[in-house]
Structure formats: structure tokens, C-alpha cells
Write a protein that holds these residues in place. Structure first.
Motif, PDB file in Angstrom:
ATOM      1  N   TYR A  43       0.835  -1.200   0.000  1.00  0.00           N
ATOM      2  CA  TYR A  43       0.000   0.000   0.000  1.00  0.00           C
ATOM      3  C   TYR A  43       0.867   1.246   0.000  1.00  0.00           C
TER       4      TYR A  43
ATOM      5  N   VAL B  14      -2.220   4.603  -5.099  1.00  0.00           N
ATOM      6  CA  VAL B  14      -3.673   4.392  -5.094  1.00  0.00           C
ATOM      7  C   VAL B  14      -4.368   5.569  -5.758  1.00  0.00           C
ATOM      8  N   ARG B  15      -3.916   6.779  -5.435  1.00  0.00           N
ATOM      9  CA  ARG B  15      -4.510   7.967  -6.057  1.00  0.00           C
ATOM     10  C   ARG B  15      -4.252   7.999  -7.559  1.00  0.00           C
TER      11      ARG B  15
ATOM     12  N   GLU C  75      -4.099   2.703  -8.841  1.00  0.00           N
ATOM     13  CA  GLU C  75      -3.775   1.326  -8.465  1.00  0.00           C
ATOM     14  C   GLU C  75      -4.552   0.940  -7.197  1.00  0.00           C
ATOM     15  N   VAL C  76      -5.869   0.861  -7.366  1.00  0.00           N
ATOM     16  CA  VAL C  76      -6.763   0.713  -6.211  1.00  0.00           C
ATOM     17  C   VAL C  76      -6.676  -0.667  -5.567  1.00  0.00           C
TER      18      VAL C  76
ATOM     19  N   ARG D 206      -4.259  -1.995  -4.330  1.00  0.00           N
ATOM     20  CA  ARG D 206      -3.371  -1.921  -3.172  1.00  0.00           C
ATOM     21  C   ARG D 206      -4.143  -1.735  -1.863  1.00  0.00           C
ATOM     22  N   LEU D 207      -5.368  -1.233  -1.947  1.00  0.00           N
ATOM     23  CA  LEU D 207      -6.203  -1.080  -0.757  1.00  0.00           C
ATOM     24  C   LEU D 207      -6.510  -2.423  -0.117  1.00  0.00           C
TER      25      LEU D 207
ATOM     26  N   SER E 239      -5.703   7.453   1.840  1.00  0.00           N
ATOM     27  CA  SER E 239      -5.525   7.797   0.427  1.00  0.00           C
ATOM     28  C   SER E 239      -6.158   9.134   0.061  1.00  0.00           C
TER      29      SER E 239
END
Length: 208
Positions: A61, A66-67, A70-71, A73-74, A127
């Protein structure tokens, strides 16, 4: 008398697993630990390069990534466990012990929901803010293991650890040491992740 002093190991406790592998009930806790072990093998095969192309490093993460879209990683950060000497083994064993205590109590479905919420919600919250990869990174089962320890300790205030130490005292010490380390390393996003996992876990567990 034949067999008078024969020794036998106690039977493995039966658990409500999703499926069985031989004599092992594969619970959510076992799955998490198993994926953690697989991630160590993946780390060894791919090498320790951090250029972002290796699959292992795509599991971690990092809020900035993520922003950037690459969601996944949540969700994947707890299973990314680099082979960090003895500490990763202690973390996996600790998660196995505490995770099964809670999973056996609330059931596999509720426990799975608990783990998902503790994993995703704090990461999604971090995030939203301007934390960098260096100050907000998270990986491995340590955050979830500590959070589950807090939940278990305060749900069972009479539980004790080695030498009669109350488990809730041990949980408080572990959290305090983590916070001091996060503050010293200026990893404020990671600190919010751990505190958020504890809060989400405690609130959700109370509903169960």
C-alpha cells in the motif's frame, strides 16, 4: 503393562474452515498466513528490486499510487510480507494465534468481513489525504495482528500472557511502541492506518 506410558499428541481442534487440505481446516486466518508465506517466496524469486515492476511491490500500500489508480493496493497490502528475518515469522505466528481466537468466536464469515473492513477502510481514508509513499506505506500482517490483539485483549480483560501479564497491558505497550516508531520515522500515514484499523476493528467487533 503394554502402552501404559505411551504418549500421543492432542488432537488438532476442529475449525469452521472454508475447505480442508488434508487434516487442516483452511480458515480465513490460515489463508492470510498462507498468502503471507507465498509472498515471501515471490519476493525471493523476483529479487529485492523496488523499481515498481515486480509483482511483490505491486501488492504494497502506497497512497500516492492508489490515487494514481492502483486501487487494488487497498486490499492486497496485508499479504505482502518480505522475509525480514525472525520478525516476519513472529508476526505470522502471532496473527495465527490471535486471528483464530477471534475467528473461532465470531465465525468465519463475520471474521472475514472484519478483516476486509480493517484492511480497506483505513487505507481508503489515508488515500484521501496528501500522504506520500514514504510516510503512508503499509505492508504485511503486523498492523492487522496488533489490531486483533487489541480487540481480543479488551474483549477478554481477564486474559493473561507470560508471567501473568494482563493481555490488555501487552496490547497497549505494542501500540505505544508502534506509535513512537511511526512518529520518529515521520510515517504519519502508516500511524493513521494502524489507529484506523484498531478503531474500525473495535467498532465492527462490537456489532458482532
Amino acid at each position: 503393562m503394554p502402552g501404559r506410558y505411551q504418549y500421543s499428541l492432542p488432537e488438532r481442534p476442529s475449525r469452521d474452515g472454508w475447505f480442508r487440505m488434508g487434516t487442516l481446516d483452511v480458515t480465513t486466518t490460515a489463508l492470510m498466513v498462507g498468502l503471507g508465506i507465498i509472498s515471501m517466496l515471490l519476493y525471493a524469486v523476483e529479487g529485492a528490486g523496488t523499481d515498481g515492476t515486480a509483482l511483490f511491490w505491486k501488492l504494497l500500500y502506497w497512497p500516492s499510487f492508489v490515487r494514481d489508480g492502483e486501487v487494488w493496493r487497498l486490499v492486497t497490502w496485508p499479504i505482502a510480507n518480505p522475509p525480514d528475518r525472525i520478525w516476519v515469522l513472529i508476526t505470522l505466528a502471532f496473527f495465527w494465534f490471535v486471528g483464530h481466537r477471534i475467528e473461532d468466536t465470531i465465525g468465519r464469515k463475520r471474521f472475514t468481513m472484519l478483516i476486509v473492513l480493517m484492511t480497506v477502510l483505513p487505507a481508503a481514508f489515508v488515500s484521501l489525504f496528501d500522504f506520500t509513499a514514504e510516510t503512508g506505506q503499509a505492508y504485511g500482517l503486523s498492523i492487522l495482528a496488533i489490531s486483533l490483539l487489541v480487540i481480543y485483549a479488551f474483549d477478554s480483560p481477564g486474559a493473561v500472557w507470560l508471567f501473568g501479564l494482563p493481555l490488555w497491558v501487552l496490547a497497549c505497550v505494542f501500540v505505544a511502541l508502534d506509535i513512537l516508531q511511526y512518529l520518529g520515522n515521520r510515517m504519519f500515514g502508516a500511524m493513521v492506518m494502524e489507529l484506523g484499523a484498531i478503531v474500525v476493528g473495535a467498532v465492527t467487533a462490537r456489532q458482532f
